[in-house]
Scaffold this active site. Structure first.
Site, PDB file in Angstrom:
ATOM      1  N   THR A   1       0.897  -1.302  -0.095  1.00 47.46           N
ATOM      2  CA  THR A   1      -0.096   0.128  -0.056  1.00 47.46           C
ATOM      3  C   THR A   1       0.788   0.950   0.010  1.00 47.46           C
ATOM      4  OG1 THR A   1      -1.870  -1.162   1.256  1.00 47.46           O
ATOM      5  CG2 THR A   1      -1.859   1.330   1.556  1.00 47.46           C
TER       6      THR A   1
ATOM      7  N   ASP B   1       1.073  -6.577  -4.409  1.00 45.61           N
ATOM      8  CA  ASP B   1       0.246  -6.557  -3.621  1.00 45.61           C
ATOM      9  C   ASP B   1       0.692  -7.632  -2.694  1.00 45.61           C
ATOM     10  OD1 ASP B   1      -2.909  -5.742  -2.797  1.00 45.61           O
ATOM     11  OD2 ASP B   1      -2.028  -7.258  -1.645  1.00 45.61           O
ATOM     12  N   SER B   2       0.970  -7.620  -1.234  1.00 48.13           N
ATOM     13  CA  SER B   2       1.485  -8.786  -0.632  1.00 48.13           C
ATOM     14  C   SER B   2       0.483  -9.939  -0.426  1.00 48.13           C
ATOM     15  CB  SER B   2       2.168  -8.246   0.604  1.00 48.13           C
ATOM     16  OG  SER B   2       1.007  -7.990   1.705  1.00 48.13           O
ATOM     17  N   SER B   3      -0.668  -9.771  -0.927  1.00 50.49           N
ATOM     18  CA  SER B   3      -1.538 -11.017  -0.724  1.00 50.49           C
ATOM     19  C   SER B   3      -1.113 -11.909  -1.859  1.00 50.49           C
ATOM     20  CB  SER B   3      -3.131 -10.490  -1.007  1.00 50.49           C
ATOM     21  OG  SER B   3      -3.247  -9.644  -2.031  1.00 50.49           O
TER      22      SER B   3
ATOM     23  N   THR C   1       1.211  -5.189   4.253  1.00 55.11           N
ATOM     24  CA  THR C   1       0.883  -5.685   5.527  1.00 55.11           C
ATOM     25  C   THR C   1       0.225  -6.905   5.481  1.00 55.11           C
ATOM     26  OG1 THR C   1      -1.101  -4.487   5.361  1.00 55.11           O
ATOM     27  CG2 THR C   1       0.526  -3.278   6.347  1.00 55.11           C
ATOM     28  N   ASP C   2      -0.596  -7.367   4.418  1.00 53.59           N
ATOM     29  CA  ASP C   2      -1.170  -8.701   4.383  1.00 53.59           C
ATOM     30  C   ASP C   2      -0.448  -9.861   5.095  1.00 53.59           C
ATOM     31  OD1 ASP C   2      -3.449  -7.127   4.031  1.00 53.59           O
ATOM     32  OD2 ASP C   2      -3.670  -7.732   1.889  1.00 53.59           O
TER      33      ASP C   2
ATOM     34  N   GLN D   1      -5.716 -21.472  17.826  1.00 49.53           N
ATOM     35  CA  GLN D   1      -6.289 -20.393  17.135  1.00 49.53           C
ATOM     36  C   GLN D   1      -6.793 -19.270  17.993  1.00 49.53           C
ATOM     37  OE1 GLN D   1     -10.605 -21.658  16.141  1.00 49.53           O
ATOM     38  NE2 GLN D   1      -9.694 -23.654  15.558  1.00 49.53           N
ATOM     39  N   CYS D   2      -6.531 -19.386  19.115  1.00 50.72           N
ATOM     40  CA  CYS D   2      -6.496 -18.144  20.029  1.00 50.72           C
ATOM     41  C   CYS D   2      -5.289 -17.318  19.839  1.00 50.72           C
ATOM     42  CB  CYS D   2      -6.490 -18.366  21.483  1.00 50.72           C
ATOM     43  SG  CYS D   2      -7.907 -19.381  21.968  1.00 50.72           S
TER      44      CYS D   2
HETATM   45  N1  ASP Z   1      -3.353  -5.646   0.218  1.00 50.83           N
HETATM   46  C1  ASP Z   1      -1.973  -4.740   0.604  1.00 50.83           C
HETATM   47  C2  ASP Z   1      -0.830  -5.663   0.659  1.00 50.83           C
HETATM   48  O1  ASP Z   1      -0.693  -6.256   1.838  1.00 50.83           O
HETATM   49  C3  ASP Z   1      -2.162  -4.165   1.892  1.00 50.83           C
HETATM   50  C4  ASP Z   1      -1.293  -3.283   2.727  1.00 50.83           C
HETATM   51  O2  ASP Z   1      -0.252  -3.195   2.119  1.00 50.83           O
HETATM   52  O3  ASP Z   1      -1.446  -2.778   3.730  1.00 50.83           O
HETATM   53  O4  ASP Z   1       0.054  -5.323  -0.118  1.00 50.83           O
END
Ligand code: ASP
Length: 333
Positions: free
Chosen positions: A12, A56-58, A88-89, A271-272
């Site tokens: 992002t 995008d890190s996804s 962040t993902d 999972q907690c």
């Molecule tokens: N979908 C974005 C990613 O992980 C989200 C982010 O960067 O915060 O690349």
């Protein structure tokens, strides 16, 4: 003056609005960072390496960990610290993977991201990136960390817990080094002892058949039973509470045991968010009896990447199991 190597993988922070939503724009982040640093007192020599394909890190895959680790290793001797600008993902997965792959690491590697692009006035990117550069300049930090929202967290203990807020990451079972949200500011820790052995990078095999599954009541057990018929090499099982599983699901437990006997390493994690796998309940014994390794308070991200690392490092199943049970990088209490 410190020499810092900055990698931009995507995410992002350097995205701009496109026809289908925010997407990375080549050159944009380097341009914005130069402007930010122009009038900033933090002085360093910085090399900025923007990857040719920004993701995008996804979209991240295990092979990307090799590329980042190789890049750091190639430049290790030339720089004092490293900043990895990352979406962040999946940042918690990359931080965990790097913590294992970068062996005998004596310098700081800081992962940084943002919830809102630098393109927007309300972005959290500027603070996060300046924090990342500051921590990368610290002699007393060695290892892989994530800094985000005023926190500095040990990388292989972090989890992304908020899709929106600026405090997106926590390390639920390990104290933050910095947490400005509660007034815990940066205090240089005592310099860690230098590793006895030289730095090197252990690549991972991206094609290992490693998966993670979450136990939930219902048809999932039937599907998991079928999944376990595949020749898996590693499985992170997200169990209930303190490591509990369904005593009544005999087919599932039998399939789990069979997979274990066929060489699949199973790590039992909770999972907690808080707490750990322990042996409080009878229901907690069934997964262990089926061959699962107790993950303690390890995160899903650290357990998964530890499997990639260990199964890439050695092909001896006994050694693999021994290493999986060991605390290697302070990833487990
Ligand atoms: N979908 C974005 C990613 O992980 C989200 C982010 O960067 O915060 O690349």
């Amino acid at each position: 003056m410190k020499k810092i190597y900055v990698i931009y993988t995507g995410g992002t922070m350097g995205m701009v609005p496109g026809p289908y939503g925010y997407e990375p724009k080549p050159g944009y982040l380097a341009h914005r960072l130069a402007l930010i640093l122009q009038n900033h007192p933090l002085k360093m020599h910085m090399t900025f390496n923007e990857y040719p394909i920004l993701i995008d890190s996804s979209d991240l895959m295990p092979g990307d960990w090799n590329r980042i680790a190789q890049d750091i290793a190639d430049n290790y001797a030339l720089y004092d610290g490293f900043v990895v600008l990352h979406g962040t993902d999946t940042a918690a997965y990359t931080a965990s993977a790097l913590s294992f792959m970068l062996e005998n690491l004596a310098k700081p590697v800081i992962l940084v991201g943002a919830q809102i692009s630098l393109y927007e006035r309300s972005s959290d990117g500027e603070k996060n990136i300046l924090d990342g550069l500051f921590y990368a300049c610290q002699d007393s930090l060695a290892g892989v960390y994530i800094t985000f929202g005023g926190r500095l967290l040990q990388g292989n203990r972090t989890r992304k817990v908020d899709a929106d807020r600026f405090t997106a990451f926590i390390s639920p079972n390990f104290a933050a080094l910095v947490d400005e949200t509660v007034g815990l500011t940066w205090q240089a820790p005592a310099s860690p002892p230098l590793p006895a052995l030289p730095f090197f990078y252990q690549s991972i095999k991206p094609d290992l058949r490693i998966v993670s599954c979450k136990l939930v009541p219902g048809y999932t057990y039937t599907l998991l039973t079928q999944l376990l018929a595949h020749p898996l090499q590693g499985l992170v099982l997200e169990s209930y509470g303190t490591g509990n599983g369904p005593q009544s699901q005999h087919d599932f437990l039998a399939a789990l045991q069979k997979a274990h006997h066929q060489g699949c390493h199973i790590i039992n994690v909770s999972q907690c968010l808080y707490g750990k796998v322990s042996h409080t309940y009878a229901a907690g014994q069934v997964l262990e009896a089926a061959g699962a390794i107790c993950g303690g308070d390890i995160t899903l991200e650290a357990a998964l990447t530890k499997l990639y690392y260990i199964l890439s490092k050695t092909s001896d199943p006994i050694e693999q199991k021994t290493l999986l049970q060991k605390n290697l990088r302070n990833e487990v209490t």
